[in-house]
Scaffold this motif. Structure first.
Motif, short mmCIF file in Angstrom:
data_model
loop_
_atom_site.label_atom_id
_atom_site.label_comp_id
_atom_site.label_asym_id
_atom_site.label_seq_id
_atom_site.Cartn_x
_atom_site.Cartn_y
_atom_site.Cartn_z
N ILE A 1 -2.84 10.19 1.39
CA ILE A 1 -3.07 8.86 1.96
C ILE A 1 -3.33 9.02 3.43
CG2 ILE A 1 -2.06 6.63 2.43
CD1 ILE A 1 -0.53 6.87 -0.14
N LEU B 1 -4.71 1.30 1.39
CA LEU B 1 -4.45 0.85 0.04
C LEU B 1 -4.66 -0.67 -0.01
CD1 LEU B 1 -1.20 2.80 -0.97
CD2 LEU B 1 -3.52 3.11 -1.88
N SER C 1 -0.58 11.18 -6.33
CA SER C 1 -1.67 10.43 -5.70
C SER C 1 -2.41 11.34 -4.73
CB SER C 1 -1.11 9.23 -4.94
OG SER C 1 -0.34 9.66 -3.85
N LYS D 1 3.44 7.42 -6.60
CA LYS D 1 2.46 6.35 -6.73
C LYS D 1 3.14 5.00 -6.99
CE LYS D 1 -1.83 6.68 -7.85
NZ LYS D 1 -3.13 6.86 -8.49
N SER E 1 -5.67 1.53 -10.28
CA SER E 1 -5.77 2.83 -9.62
C SER E 1 -4.57 3.72 -9.93
CB SER E 1 -5.87 2.64 -8.09
OG SER E 1 -7.04 1.93 -7.77
N VAL F 1 5.42 2.48 0.73
CA VAL F 1 4.63 3.30 -0.20
C VAL F 1 5.32 4.63 -0.44
CG1 VAL F 1 2.40 4.42 -0.60
CG2 VAL F 1 2.49 2.22 0.59
N LEU G 1 -4.36 -2.29 -7.55
CA LEU G 1 -3.48 -1.13 -7.41
C LEU G 1 -3.12 -0.55 -8.77
CD1 LEU G 1 -1.28 -2.49 -4.51
CD2 LEU G 1 -2.58 -0.35 -4.45
N TRP H 1 -1.22 2.91 -9.64
CA TRP H 1 -0.01 2.66 -8.87
C TRP H 1 0.93 1.73 -9.62
CZ3 TRP H 1 1.09 4.86 -4.14
CH2 TRP H 1 0.06 5.57 -3.54
#
Length: 163
Positions: free
Chosen positions: A163, A59, A160, A71, A123, A66, A120, A125
């Motif tokens: 990850i 990220l 999300s 998110k 996207s 996180v 972020l 977040w």
């Protein structure tokens, strides 16, 4: 912003001398992850039952904490390195040793933090930036802020990719 469009504005150490051997050793040992404030916050969040990942490298900005399902990313920003109360700190630094370097260094950190936050957010977040001072002096308020954000985002159904 594409990675090849970024220019490095951090000055070099060329022609600059450390204030002292002790100062040089202290700065050399500074780490960008697992600071005491970050460890305190992670412990407090874990005690509240919140589960997270730490230092996620894929990220932007490699966030300290996180919450993938909601998110939400959390950065634990050091007061000196990230410019807390910059208008006051700037004045003090400008009178110190290697002032030009430190002013440019911290300002470039602040600009990088802004770029990272925008990337972020674009996207999807939610970005929380917590000052070291706030973590050390009112950790309950910081934990409450993180807990509220995570629970609200989970209820809203933010998801999300893995990850």
């Amino acid at each position: 912003v594409k990675s090849n469009d970024r220019r490095r504005s951090t000055p070099s150490f060329k022609n600059l001398q450390p204030t002292s051997k002790l100062a040089s050793r202290v700065h050399a040992k500074s780490s960008n992850k697992n600071s005491r404030a970050e460890q305190r916050l992670r412990s407090a969040l874990f005690r509240k039952g919140l589960r997270f990942r730490k230092n996620v490298k894929n990220l932007p900005g490699c966030p300290d904490i996180v919450f993938p399902g909601a998110k939400v990313v959390v950065f634990c920003d050091g007061d000196f390195w990230h410019g807390r109360n910059w208008h006051l700190r700037r004045e003090k630094i400008s009178m110190g040793h290697n002032a030009e370097y430190w002013l440019r260094k911290i300002e470039s950190n602040m600009e990088r933090d802004q770029r990272t936050t925008v990337r972020l957010q674009e996207s999807g977040w939610c970005v929380l930036r917590c000052w070291e001072h706030d973590i050390n002096h009112d950790i309950d308020a910081v934990v409450g802020k993180v807990e509220t954000c995570v629970s609200e985002r989970k209820v809203a159904g933010h998801r999300s990719p893995a990850i």
